[in-house]
Every structure is written in C-alpha cells, then in structure tokens.
Scaffold this motif. Structure first.
Motif, PDB file in Angstrom:
ATOM      1  N   GLU B 500      20.108  32.238  34.973  1.00  0.00           N
ATOM      2  CA  GLU B 500      20.515  33.202  33.936  1.00  0.00           C
ATOM      3  C   GLU B 500      19.292  33.945  33.396  1.00  0.00           C
ATOM      4  O   GLU B 500      19.335  35.142  33.134  1.00  0.00           O
ATOM      5  CB  GLU B 500      21.217  32.469  32.774  1.00  0.00           C
ATOM      6  N   HIS B 501      18.192  33.199  33.216  1.00  0.00           N
ATOM      7  CA  HIS B 501      16.985  33.851  32.698  1.00  0.00           C
ATOM      8  C   HIS B 501      16.385  34.791  33.735  1.00  0.00           C
ATOM      9  O   HIS B 501      15.938  35.890  33.405  1.00  0.00           O
ATOM     10  CB  HIS B 501      15.955  32.795  32.281  1.00  0.00           C
ATOM     11  N   VAL B 502      16.404  34.353  34.979  1.00  0.00           N
ATOM     12  CA  VAL B 502      15.879  35.217  36.042  1.00  0.00           C
ATOM     13  C   VAL B 502      16.684  36.512  36.102  1.00  0.00           C
ATOM     14  O   VAL B 502      16.136  37.605  36.253  1.00  0.00           O
ATOM     15  CB  VAL B 502      15.912  34.473  37.397  1.00  0.00           C
ATOM     16  N   LYS B 503      17.986  36.380  35.928  1.00  0.00           N
ATOM     17  CA  LYS B 503      18.849  37.564  35.947  1.00  0.00           C
ATOM     18  C   LYS B 503      18.433  38.549  34.854  1.00  0.00           C
ATOM     19  O   LYS B 503      18.260  39.737  35.097  1.00  0.00           O
ATOM     20  CB  LYS B 503      20.309  37.152  35.755  1.00  0.00           C
ATOM     21  N   ARG B 504      18.222  38.011  33.663  1.00  0.00           N
ATOM     22  CA  ARG B 504      17.908  38.907  32.548  1.00  0.00           C
ATOM     23  C   ARG B 504      16.486  39.456  32.638  1.00  0.00           C
ATOM     24  O   ARG B 504      16.213  40.574  32.222  1.00  0.00           O
ATOM     25  CB  ARG B 504      18.139  38.174  31.230  1.00  0.00           C
ATOM     26  N   TYR B 505      15.577  38.640  33.201  1.00  0.00           N
ATOM     27  CA  TYR B 505      14.173  39.066  33.299  1.00  0.00           C
ATOM     28  C   TYR B 505      14.012  40.151  34.358  1.00  0.00           C
ATOM     29  O   TYR B 505      13.287  41.120  34.169  1.00  0.00           O
ATOM     30  CB  TYR B 505      13.316  37.851  33.636  1.00  0.00           C
ATOM     31  N   THR B 506      14.732  39.967  35.477  1.00  0.00           N
ATOM     32  CA  THR B 506      14.541  40.913  36.595  1.00  0.00           C
ATOM     33  C   THR B 506      15.597  42.010  36.603  1.00  0.00           C
ATOM     34  O   THR B 506      15.414  43.012  37.276  1.00  0.00           O
ATOM     35  CB  THR B 506      14.652  40.178  37.938  1.00  0.00           C
ATOM     36  N   THR B 507      16.691  41.819  35.922  1.00  0.00           N
ATOM     37  CA  THR B 507      17.908  42.649  35.943  1.00  0.00           C
ATOM     38  C   THR B 507      18.689  42.490  37.247  1.00  0.00           C
ATOM     39  O   THR B 507      19.662  43.206  37.463  1.00  0.00           O
ATOM     40  CB  THR B 507      17.661  44.155  35.681  1.00  0.00           C
ATOM     41  N   ALA B 508      18.288  41.576  38.116  1.00  0.00           N
ATOM     42  CA  ALA B 508      19.057  41.386  39.355  1.00  0.00           C
ATOM     43  C   ALA B 508      20.448  40.864  39.019  1.00  0.00           C
ATOM     44  O   ALA B 508      20.585  39.850  38.352  1.00  0.00           O
ATOM     45  CB  ALA B 508      18.328  40.402  40.272  1.00  0.00           C
ATOM     46  N   GLY B 509      21.460  41.585  39.435  1.00  0.00           N
ATOM     47  CA  GLY B 509      22.826  41.147  39.171  1.00  0.00           C
ATOM     48  C   GLY B 509      23.424  41.746  37.921  1.00  0.00           C
ATOM     49  O   GLY B 509      24.545  41.419  37.546  1.00  0.00           O
ATOM     50  N   THR B 510      22.684  42.631  37.257  1.00  0.00           N
ATOM     51  CA  THR B 510      23.220  43.228  36.027  1.00  0.00           C
ATOM     52  C   THR B 510      23.833  44.600  36.276  1.00  0.00           C
ATOM     53  O   THR B 510      24.289  45.244  35.345  1.00  0.00           O
ATOM     54  CB  THR B 510      22.115  43.387  34.965  1.00  0.00           C
ATOM     55  N   GLY B 511      23.794  45.035  37.518  1.00  0.00           N
ATOM     56  CA  GLY B 511      24.238  46.411  37.777  1.00  0.00           C
ATOM     57  C   GLY B 511      25.733  46.538  37.958  1.00  0.00           C
ATOM     58  O   GLY B 511      26.503  45.591  37.778  1.00  0.00           O
ATOM     59  N   ASN B 512      26.106  47.757  38.291  1.00  0.00           N
ATOM     60  CA  ASN B 512      27.491  48.143  38.501  1.00  0.00           C
ATOM     61  C   ASN B 512      28.209  47.182  39.451  1.00  0.00           C
ATOM     62  O   ASN B 512      29.363  46.826  39.238  1.00  0.00           O
ATOM     63  CB  ASN B 512      27.441  49.564  39.090  1.00  0.00           C
ATOM     64  N   ASP B 513      27.527  46.730  40.486  1.00  0.00           N
ATOM     65  CA  ASP B 513      28.157  45.882  41.508  1.00  0.00           C
ATOM     66  C   ASP B 513      27.989  44.400  41.207  1.00  0.00           C
ATOM     67  O   ASP B 513      28.531  43.567  41.926  1.00  0.00           O
ATOM     68  CB  ASP B 513      27.547  46.176  42.872  1.00  0.00           C
ATOM     69  N   GLN B 514      27.227  44.083  40.134  1.00  0.00           N
ATOM     70  CA  GLN B 514      26.986  42.680  39.774  1.00  0.00           C
ATOM     71  C   GLN B 514      26.452  41.874  40.958  1.00  0.00           C
ATOM     72  O   GLN B 514      26.669  40.672  41.056  1.00  0.00           O
ATOM     73  CB  GLN B 514      28.268  42.040  39.232  1.00  0.00           C
ATOM     74  N   ALA B 515      25.753  42.546  41.853  1.00  0.00           N
ATOM     75  CA  ALA B 515      25.073  41.884  42.985  1.00  0.00           C
ATOM     76  C   ALA B 515      26.004  40.998  43.797  1.00  0.00           C
ATOM     77  O   ALA B 515      25.658  39.875  44.145  1.00  0.00           O
ATOM     78  CB  ALA B 515      23.868  41.098  42.488  1.00  0.00           C
ATOM     79  N   LYS B 516      27.191  41.534  44.110  1.00  0.00           N
ATOM     80  CA  LYS B 516      28.158  40.713  44.857  1.00  0.00           C
ATOM     81  C   LYS B 516      27.641  40.347  46.240  1.00  0.00           C
ATOM     82  O   LYS B 516      27.942  39.294  46.768  1.00  0.00           O
ATOM     83  CB  LYS B 516      29.489  41.454  44.959  1.00  0.00           C
ATOM     84  N   THR B 517      26.838  41.233  46.826  1.00  0.00           N
ATOM     85  CA  THR B 517      26.329  40.955  48.172  1.00  0.00           C
ATOM     86  C   THR B 517      24.984  40.241  48.129  1.00  0.00           C
ATOM     87  O   THR B 517      24.422  39.927  49.169  1.00  0.00           O
ATOM     88  CB  THR B 517      26.163  42.265  48.961  1.00  0.00           C
ATOM     89  N   ALA B 518      24.417  40.034  46.926  1.00  0.00           N
ATOM     90  CA  ALA B 518      23.039  39.563  46.838  1.00  0.00           C
ATOM     91  C   ALA B 518      22.829  38.339  45.950  1.00  0.00           C
ATOM     92  O   ALA B 518      21.739  37.795  45.925  1.00  0.00           O
ATOM     93  CB  ALA B 518      22.145  40.693  46.330  1.00  0.00           C
ATOM     94  N   ALA B 519      23.863  37.908  45.225  1.00  0.00           N
ATOM     95  CA  ALA B 519      23.653  36.824  44.263  1.00  0.00           C
ATOM     96  C   ALA B 519      23.152  35.551  44.941  1.00  0.00           C
ATOM     97  O   ALA B 519      22.269  34.861  44.433  1.00  0.00           O
ATOM     98  CB  ALA B 519      24.952  36.552  43.505  1.00  0.00           C
ATOM     99  N   THR B 520      23.718  35.250  46.107  1.00  0.00           N
ATOM    100  CA  THR B 520      23.300  34.041  46.818  1.00  0.00           C
ATOM    101  C   THR B 520      21.841  34.142  47.245  1.00  0.00           C
ATOM    102  O   THR B 520      21.084  33.170  47.194  1.00  0.00           O
ATOM    103  CB  THR B 520      24.189  33.834  48.053  1.00  0.00           C
TER     104      THR B 520
END
Lengths: 199, 959
Positions: B500-520
């Motif tokens: 969760e912290h990595v998400k907020r620090y990097t913004t990875a997964g916060t976009g329009n697509d919520q990183a559906k292809t990249a979360a893993t």
C-alpha cells in the motif's frame, strides 16, 4: 361532511400531465391521483380488547403481519407498525369511520387522527408500473415479494412514502402532501422511457 | 492476400464485425474507416495506427496494449458526438461520426454541462452472475432454468467474453455463436435479465452490487434523447457468481511500452473478433503456454512469427511446442526480450538467454513490427476483494486465487483459477447450481461438451527481464502512471515495505486502469527487493469503482429540480402568482417577502412590517410542525418534555413551551393547545418538525413505554393562516360571524372551534409579533379557499401578505428568539432570559438536573441581549463577533459573543440586532464593538440593551 366545493387536492394542478402521460404510454402505464380519500392514523394496543372487537364493529380486521394490508367493507387497514395502522376509506367517510373505531374500542386508550388532507394518493398501474417505481425505490417490488395485500413504508426517490400493492400491476403511492408535486414530477420523469416504449 | 485499401491490416473475412456497415470516424483530425462491431482500438489497428497516446510524465509514445477494459495506455478524448474525457480506445465502440484524439496523459472535462439523460434502477435477484464468458453463461443458464430470478451482467456489447476472441468450439458450434444462443435462451426465461455493456463496479455489504450500463453511447448521434445514455443498476442479490475472467499480465523488460507491444491474448482477439492483423512480423515473449495459441492463430492468418522467447528454462508444454513446430516457429526457451527499438512503433526486438536476472549469452536482433507479450494470467478478483474476499497466492498457478469471503459469493471459471475452457464450463455449471440451490431452487448442472484441456507446462513466475542497460529506467510496471521498476526499487530502498505504501509513494496502480495488467508485476518487484516470498506481499485494497464511472451517471436524475424535494404548502401557487421571493427553510419553500413593482427587499419588508404593526397583515404559517398527542398520559409526557408545566392547561387554552435536551440546552419551542382532556396539539418550529416527532417517539419507546400516549404528526393536515395587526379582530369578525371575537370572549392564548369563510376552523389567539393576532387552521384541502377569503375580507383596504423576513423582524423587535438562529445547542432558557419558562415545581423534566450544574449558573454565560448600533443606519452582519475594545487588538482577540439576528426596523426607525454576549444582561447600557471586515475593517460601536425593543409593556397584544 365539510364544504367540498372549495377544496383542492395537492395534485389538482398535475391532473392534465398525469392524464397525458397515461395516454401516451398506450396502455403501458396509468398514473393518476386518487384525491380526497379518507385516511385515519390509528394507534391501538394490538393485544387489547379493542383490537379484538375491531373487525366486528369497524368492518376490517387489523393486520398484525408487518407490511400487510386487510380489506374490509368500505375500509382498508394498512399495517404501519406494531401498534399503528392507516385506515383508508372512500372520500368523506372520516367522521363515520372514526366513530366506528371509537365504538369498537370503547374506553381503551386509542388515537384516531384524521390525516386525509395530509396525504396525496397516486395510483400507478399497468405493465410498467413496477419498472417506473424501481427507478427510485430500493425495496423489492416483484409480485412474488410485494404482491397484492402488501404495503411498505419506504423512500421513493427522496420522498418518504407508503406503497400499497393493489394487484399484480397496480401500486398505490401515499405521500405527504407537501412532497406530492415533487413526487409527481419525479414519477413523470421516471416514466419517460416507459411512456415512449408504449407509444 | 487482398486487403481493404483503406484498412490495410483488415482481413477480407472473419470476425464479428459487419463489413456491410462501413463507418467513418476521425482520430487526431484524420478521417479513417472501420466497420460496425469495431472498437476504436480495433479500427485504429486495422488502419495501421499503433501510436495512439503519449505518456503522462515522460511523454513517450504509447500504443494499444490490450483489447479490453484493463487497457493502461490507449486513452483518448472523445470529442463528438458527446464529449467524454479519457476513455480507453479499447472500449469505445465505433460509430459513424466518432471523433477522438489521443491523450497526453490526462483527459479534460468538457466546459459545457452534460445535459444528456442518465438514470438509475434498483434490481433484485436470487442469483447475480457477473461476467458472460463461458463460466458465467453456463452459471446463469443453470440458475435461470431452476426458476430463480437471475441477472447476468457483462461489460462487452455481446455475451461470450473470451469466446469472442477465439476459435474454440462448444457443443459443436463456434464459441461466440454458442454464447449468443445460450444468452438468448437465458433471456427468454421468466424473471431473468441480461445486461450487456454493463460493468459491475462496486460490491458492497449484503450482496449489494452497483453496475453501470452504457446504453446509447454506441449509437453516436443517432442516440434517442429520451433514452438514458447510461444507467446505474443498484442490484441486491441473494447469491452472486463472479465469473469475471482473467487479465493477461505484462512483463518487465526494457522499453516494454513501445507502440506495437501487445498482449498475446488481445492480439488473438483482434484477429478473431475484429478481423484485424496487428502486424506483419511478430515476436512473442511469454511465461505461459496460452500465448502459443495466439502465435499459432496469427501465423495461420498470415503473420510471420519470427520467434518465441519463452522465459521458462524448460519452455512450453508438449501441445504448445507442437503448435509452434507445425508452423515452423522457432522457440527459444530461457530467453527474454532485452531491448526493443522503434520510437513510434516496434521495429526490432533483441532476444537473449537470461537466467536469474542476468543476460547469460549473446543477444540476437529480430526485425518485427509486433511484439506479443504474455506474463501469464491474473484472475480478476477486484469485486471479490471489494466484497471482503481474501486472496491467497498460489505458486503453481503463479497467481492470487480466491480464499473465502464473508458474503454469499462464488467465484467461477478463470477468475477462480480454471485454466481450460472445459474447466471453466464445468466450474460455471457448478457455481450456477450451488447459487440457485442456496437461494432455494432445485437446479441441475448441464455442462456443454468441448475439447479437452491441453497438457501445459506450469506458468513461469519470472517478472524481470534484464535489459542491456544496467538500470531499469524503461522497464515500466505501470504504463499509465509512467512508473518503472527503478521507481519501485527506489521506494523499497527508502524503507517502504507495505505494498500500500509503495503504491502511494510511486503512484503505481493509482491511475485510470488501476494497474490491472501490472499489479502482480509490482508485487513481484517488491517481493524480490525485500527478499521475501511474493505470497507475503498481498495486494492493495480493492475499492470501487472497478473501472471509472462518469459523475453524470452517478448523479443520474438527481439534478436540477429533482435534486432535492421542494416541499410546498397548499397556498404555494398563490404565493408564486403574487410574485413572492422565496426562502428555503429545510426543504420547504416559504415566501420571504412579496415585493411590489419597483420595491427593493428592504422597502418591501418595511412596508409589510408597518402593515402588521399598524393595520392588518397575513402570513402562510402552514409549515410549522404540528403533532397531536393523545392518551390518558399525554399531560405526563408533555410535562416531562417541556421545561414548563403543561398538564395544568385548561381545555381551550394554549401555552408557550420550551423543550430542552438532558444537558439543559434548548431543543425547540412552540405552543401547546389543549384540545380535550386527553388530547393536545403541539406545534414545533418548521425545521424541527420531524426531529421533535422523533424525539417524542424515542423517549416514549426507549424510556417511558409505560405511558399511554400516542403521538401523530399532523403538520400537513392543516393549512394555517396568521392574521396579524390591530385590525385583525375586525377582519376575523367579518370572516367568522359565529365567533365572539371580543378580547373578553376570546382572550389571548386560547383557541376556538368555529367556521371561518364557511370552512370549519380551529382559531388560536397567539402572537409571534406582539400584535393582536390569530392563527386560523383549516383542512389543507381548504387552505387556498381560506387564504383567498382572507385576501378579499379587507374590502377596499387590502390585507398585506407578508413573508418570513418580515416575521423575523417583528419577532426580533419583541425579543422572541428563533431556535436554531438565536440558539446553537449551547443555550439554556435562562441564557435567553426565559427563566420563567423553567418550572420550579415539577419533580422532573428533560434538562432539569442540568440546571443545577455549576456551569449553567455561571455569571459569564452568554445571554441574549439587544444591540443598537450607535449609527442607526448601520446594519450589523449576522455572525459578527462582538468585542469590548474600540479597535481590534492583537491576537488572540477575546470575542464576547456574536450577533445572532440583525434587521432594519420600521417601528424603531433604525437598525437593531440580537446577540449572545458573555454576561450580557450585566452589560445592558454599556458600549461594545463589532468589527465589520476582520481586523482591518471599521469597528462599529453598539449599545447593549434588553432584548425586547418594541412595546416592552405588551400593550399591543389585545389590539
């Protein structure tokens, strides 16, 4: 009975628009005000002697199953709470109906309050009636769940209402008169596609 | 091979597009052509357009990565026919006249309001199936046949899910045709609803699922205006089957964001569903056998597949290997993509042997315009997570799988980890049956036949492919937010451990697509950096919405006049006709004043005030709350609720009363009329009518159930007209010839039942202005008739209608407080100077004990007082702070209190105010100050007075 020539129902000004919508729907929907019905709010101990004598004297048994209605001769009882009902009668019968209730109940504490002019009644009927209500009512109105003999106090759009199922294709909407115009406007809007579908 | 001249990458036949319905559209100002059944993305690919957008932070060219709603890069701004910001080109259905532009990162909201119709519907069902792929269709079919009420939703324009993009055969038919037939059968069942173009985006408690149906956007300019463009479905289901499928994952290699990089399964969909070849010469890199089918299908359709770089050292399973071998496709086990060149479009791919994060041999360069990627599959469990479902990492499947949920939900098909079509169909049937049975229906599983599953090699768990360069600055994990592997490693390097912290620090997964292809991928990078098992990383919390939803859709019809109910009295039309300016009081519309032509508000209120003080005026006071209190113990209840004694009231009499909360603070005020021995009529303030009713019920039901009392709201049963002023008695006498109106016959604070203007009425002699006044109550049905009779009762001397502003002035001149304006929940009756309304005799009532608290007896409590500005023309601002000093001192400034009401008074010939001032009654006659515009503005000197400024002797009450 009070002077009736000067009285005006809350939705008198909507009659034309409701009729036009009904016509345009080509049988899909009938929407109309049922003005001046007698509505008495009844509060009574359901286990007391008055409730027992009620059916014989008043002509309708008080339903005890939540959310159900009972029909009698010239009067209908809607369950609103464990000790509260709405008695519904034809226009102009409030005095006579209240007298019958008092006759049934005798000296037992009871509250019978005329709320006829506080309410507006709208009837929605036709094959699309339930679909129109589903735009703004979160409870399940499917005939399997909310068939004839059921009533519910709920929200329709943003107005508190009592819904009464009068049949498979007919639902009565009882609303506070101050909300009546808003609700009629809302219903006409909600009917937009259903009216066009019937045209 | 012959191809359409205008669509060079379109096949002459095949796919679910309708070549007899060509469409023209513009993209970035260029006119292009496609077919009915295309998405914007498939039409762009048919035209050879891969560079569609530009990345948000780095400005890199971006293409189309996928064929569905998980798309991270191909965002476009739709400009016509209905402007919509930031939609993935992969979900925009092509229609005639569509105009769109590729976005550089963010979209923009159109400046014009969206007047298109949007609405909402509530639905209920026994079984809700989300996803109309093979598993969902079988589940819905089994449930529908059981007689259950079924809703089936799917985000695509037609049912079929993955079948739309394959050549799989089910029950002897092409999968897509089987899907259409099954869906038609389902829809023909009673009490079943199939909703296509519908995305379930929120899964809340009690199996409450919210979905958005896109109903007319695909029709373009031909969309009928009366049909809601989008509809929000609020679905309450007894059981939910999630058949939401799986998303193919991207891989982390250098320059993995080039236009021309395409997920393998999506390439297959473009081929089979849209008849589009996404390139001429392709390279595939994969960790999963499923991608070999895509490569084989593309090869069969004419794409030259130059090589397969399979990251798994052992390569694929036998079926996949045979597929490649049959087509002469070279398979390179243990190889990855180490560089991709081609700015606008993939031009060359470098493949090299890799092991344990290092390049272990020489790279070979392969010329290609298409790079197919498969990092395996992630079951789509976003809704499952929203529902409260737990996930567990399954190493064999290299994926997170469902691991139990508190809600009545079943996961079916590839969302649950099923790998083959046969397994999905069987799983769907099982889920459909168990859901229907749990909802009380007898169901039978029927699994349509299909070919057996391949023998597959296990999917690989590799995620990072080393690049030629030492850093990972172009290894993108979130293509939408431009987040790279280096960015994620930077986050772990500064000590972040939680995903969760990595998400907020990097913004990875916060976009329009919520990183559906990249979360893993992100989770694997973090696990590797921390040296822990990826199973311990978990996922970020899944929250609604699953996919972006337009605010306009959520607002629906709750806008404009339908946004909030407007409550009106029986006299409303008359007020409108008379040109009243209205005030919102809660949801009520109340006339504020009735300006005459050319009159400003001040003049109108002043005129209305003079009429009430000097002649006769009338007001619609129907909105005041009214509650009938009946029963043998009605007096006991009211004695406990009010601070003063009510039960001693004689039949026919009226008393003013104040209610306090247990803390002794004023809750509401009003009058109580005793109608009979066991019957009282209570009035409340307009805004508190419902709250006071609830208050009474709460005490009756929770504390005093032994009291034999019933309370019934009758606010709207009665229309009430106030008749005010020295001439009101004469007017009433004319209207009610049967009523003895003389002061001795009809004293102050009594009521009479009579007939007014031919209408049965309850007339109360009460006054909120200090003048001789009456309130006439009639049936709401007769309210307008009464009002009109009052209007004409004045004869040639018109009776002045007045509004709430005038009412406020009149009462303030008399020092009558308004609860909620002059009080704020911290004010006792004694603070208001109304100690007389607090009974000394009653043994108990709500608030009594608080009046013996030291705090309520403090001498410096704020008292209600009057303020007279020394300049009689200056109107103090309501809310203005009151200070002792003539100049605003340096902070902290001690405010003694604040102005609660402020008006111009015609009767006083000056301005005046009411204020709550610390120790105010001890300051009467003294001088205080009110700063007008903060510390820099003028400071108004005021004189403190008693709150009653007009007729303090009460001489006017009897006319």
């Amino acid at each position: 009975m009070a002077e009736t020539s000067t009285r005006r129902s809350p939705l008198a000004g909507h009659a034309d628009r409701l009729a036009a919508a009904t016509l345009r729907s080509a049988g899909a929907l009938r929407i109309e005000e049922q003005p001046f019905r007698t509505h008495l709010d009844l509060r009574l101990d359901p286990s007391g002697p008055g409730a027992g004598a009620f059916a014989g004297v008043v002509g309708v048994a008080l339903p005890v199953e939540p959310g159900t209605t009972a029909a009698g001769t010239g009067v209908e009882a809607l369950w609103l709470g464990p000790d509260e009902w709405l008695l519904v009668g034809p226009p102009g019968t409030d005095g006579e109906l209240a007298a019958r209730v008092h006759a049934a109940v005798g000296d037992e504490p009871v509250s019978v309050v005329d709320v006829s002019a506080q309410h507006a009644t709208l009837l929605l009927a036709g094959p699309r009636a339930r679909d129109v209500l589903a735009h703004g009512c979160s409870i399940d109105l499917h005939p399997r769940v909310f068939g004839a003999g059921h009533c519910a106090q709920t929200m329709l759009a943003r107005a508190p209402v009592v819904l009464v199922a009068d049949g498979p294709d007919a639902i009565r909407v009882i609303v506070r008169s101050s909300f009546a115009r808003y609700l009629a406007d809302w219903l006409l809007d909600a009917a937009t596609e259903h009216i066009a579908a019937g045209a | 091979m012959t191809r359409s001249t205008t669509q060079p990458f379109r096949l002459p036949a095949g796919g679910r597009i309708d070549r007899s319905r060509p469409l023209s559209f513009t993209f970035d100002g260029r006119e292009l052509h496609g077919y009915h059944g295309d998405t914007l993305a498939s039409a762009l690919l048919a035209n050879g357009v891969h560079h569609v957008a530009t990345s948000v932070a780095l400005g890199r060219p971006r293409g189309i990565l996928s064929a569905g709603s998980a798309e991270p890069t191909a965002f476009v701004q739709v400009e016509a026919p209905v402007a919509e910001p930031m939609l993935p080109a992969t979900v925009v259905e092509l229609h005639e006249g569509l105009a769109a532009r590729g976005l550089a990162g963010r979209g923009r909201l159109p400046a014009q309001p969206d007047d298109t119709r949007y609405d909402a519907v509530h639905a209920h069902c026994d079984v809700l199936v989300i996803g109309a792929g093979p598993a969902g269709l079988v589940a819905a079919a089994v449930a529908a046949r059981s007689g259950a009420r079924v809703v089936l939703v799917d985000e695509e324009p037609e049912p079929g899910g993955s079948l739309l993009g394959t050549t799989d055969v089910i029950d002897g038919r092409l999968g897509a045709d089987w899907a259409a037939e099954v869906a038609a059968d389902i829809e023909a069942a009673p009490d079943v609803r199939v909703l296509c173009r519908t995305t379930a985006f929120g899964y809340y408690d009690h199996n409450y699922v919210v979905a958005v149906e896109r109903r007319t956007a695909h029709l373009g300019a031909a969309a009928p205006a009366h049909v809601a463009r989008e509809r929000i479905w609020r679905i309450r289901a007894r059981r939910v089957v999630l058949a939401t499928g799986a998303h193919e994952r991207h891989l982390g290699f250098a320059d993995n964001d080039r236009p021309g990089v395409l997920l393998a399964g999506s390439a297959r969909t473009y081929l089979h569903r849209y008849g589009v070849l996404p390139g001429h010469r392709a390279v595939l890199t994969t960790t999963d056998d499923s991608a070999y089918t895509a490569a084989a299908d593309l090869a069969d359709a004419g794409v030259e597949v130059a090589a397969v770089a399979d990251l798994r050292p052992g390569g694929p399973g036998p079926a996949a290997r045979a597929r490649a071998a049959r087509r002469g496709i070279a398979v390179l086990p243990g190889h990855g993509v180490v560089a991709v060149t081609g700015e606008q479009r993939v031009a060359q791919v470098s493949l090299a042997p890799v092991a344990e994060g290092a390049i272990t041999g020489p790279a070979r360069d392969v010329r290609a315009d298409l790079l197919l990627v498969s990092g395996g599959w992630s079951p789509v469990l976003h809704l499952y997570g929203q529902a409260g479902g737990r996930l567990r990492h399954d190493a064999a499947a290299a994926a997170n799988l469902p691991d139990g949920c508190r809600q009545a939900v079943t996961v079916a098909g590839s969302a649950g980890g099923a790998r083959s079509l046969a397994a999905c169909l069987a799983d769907g049937a099982r889920a459909g049956r168990s859901a229907a049975e749990a909802a009380g229906f007898a169901a039978r599983e029927q699994v349509p036949p299909t070919r057996g599953a391949d023998q597959e090699a296990p999917p690989g768990a590799d995620w990072l492919v080393p690049g030629v360069a030492p850093r990972h600055r172009s290894h993108f994990v979130d293509l939408h937010r431009d987040v790279t592997i280096d960015d994620v490693l930077g986050a772990t390097a500064v000590g972040l451990r939680s995903i969760e912290h990595v998400k907020r620090y990097t913004t990875a997964g916060t976009g329009n697509d919520q990183a559906k292809t990249a979360a893993t991928l992100v989770a694997r990078v973090v696990a590797d950096a921390l040296g822990v098992d990826v199973a311990s990383i978990g996922t970020t919390s899944y929250r609604a919405p699953y996919a972006p939803v337009a605010f306009a859709a959520l607002a629906g019809r709750d806008r404009g006049a339908l946004h909030d109910p407007v409550r009106v009295t029986a006299l409303h039309d008359w007020h409108v006709e008379a040109g009243a300016e209205f005030e919102n009081v809660g949801q009520w519309k109340r006339p504020r004043y009735y300006p005459r032509p050319g009159e400003d508000p001040t003049a109108a209120v002043s005129r209305e005030c003079r009429a009430a003080r000097e002649d006769v005026a009338c007001m619609d006071v129907s909105t005041l709350g009214k509650i009938e209190v009946r029963g043998p113990d009605a007096g006991v209840l009211l004695d406990r609720l009010y601070t003063n004694m009510i039960s001693t009231l004689k039949i026919g009499a009226i008393r003013y009363g104040v209610m306090c909360r247990p803390d002794g603070m004023v809750l509401d005020d009003g009058t109580v009329s005793r109608l009979a021995a066991d019957r009282y009529l209570v009035t409340t303030t307009t805004g508190n009518a419902a709250a006071v009713g609830d208050w009474m019920e709460e005490w009756l039901q929770t504390e005093w159930p032994e009291l034999r009392v019933y309370c019934t709201s009758v606010t709207e049963q009665w229309a009430t007209v106030a008749l005010v002023g020295p001439r009101s008695r004469a007017v009433l006498a004319g209207l009610a010839p049967g009523l003895a109106v003389a002061a001795a016959d009809f004293p102050f604070m009594t009521w009479r039942e009579t007939v007014v203007a031919g209408i049965p009425a309850l007339v109360c002699r009460i006054s909120f202005s200090g003048e001789l006044a009456y309130e006439i109550n009639v049936s709401a049905w007769q309210g307008l008739a009464l009002w009109e009779a009052v209007q004409s009762a004045g004869g040639t001397r018109r009776i002045t209608p007045y509004g709430t502003e005038t009412m406020h002035v009149l009462r303030a001149e008399k020092g009558y407080p308004i609860v909620g304006q002059d009080t704020d929940g911290t004010v006792t009756p004694q603070d208001l100077g109304m100690g007389w309304v607090v009974s000394k005799k009653k043994t108990d009532f709500l608030g009594k004990r608080s009046f013996s608290r030291p705090d309520t007896a403090r001498g410096d409590r704020k008292h209600l007082v009057g303020l007279l500005p020394e300049d009689p023309e200056v109107l103090l601002p309501e809310g203005g702070q009151v200070i002792a000093e003539a100049r605003v001192p340096r902070p902290p400034v001690r405010a003694l209190g604040h102005v609660t009401s402020s008006y111009r008074s015609a009767a006083l010939g000056r301005t005046f105010a009411l204020a709550l001032i610390a120790g105010g009654r001890d300051r009467i006659g003294g001088r205080l100050h009110v700063p007008l515009d903060g510390s820099g503005g003028p400071v108004v000197p005021v004189t403190v007075t008693a709150p009653v400024l007009y007729d303090p002797e009460g001489a006017r009450r009897d006319g």
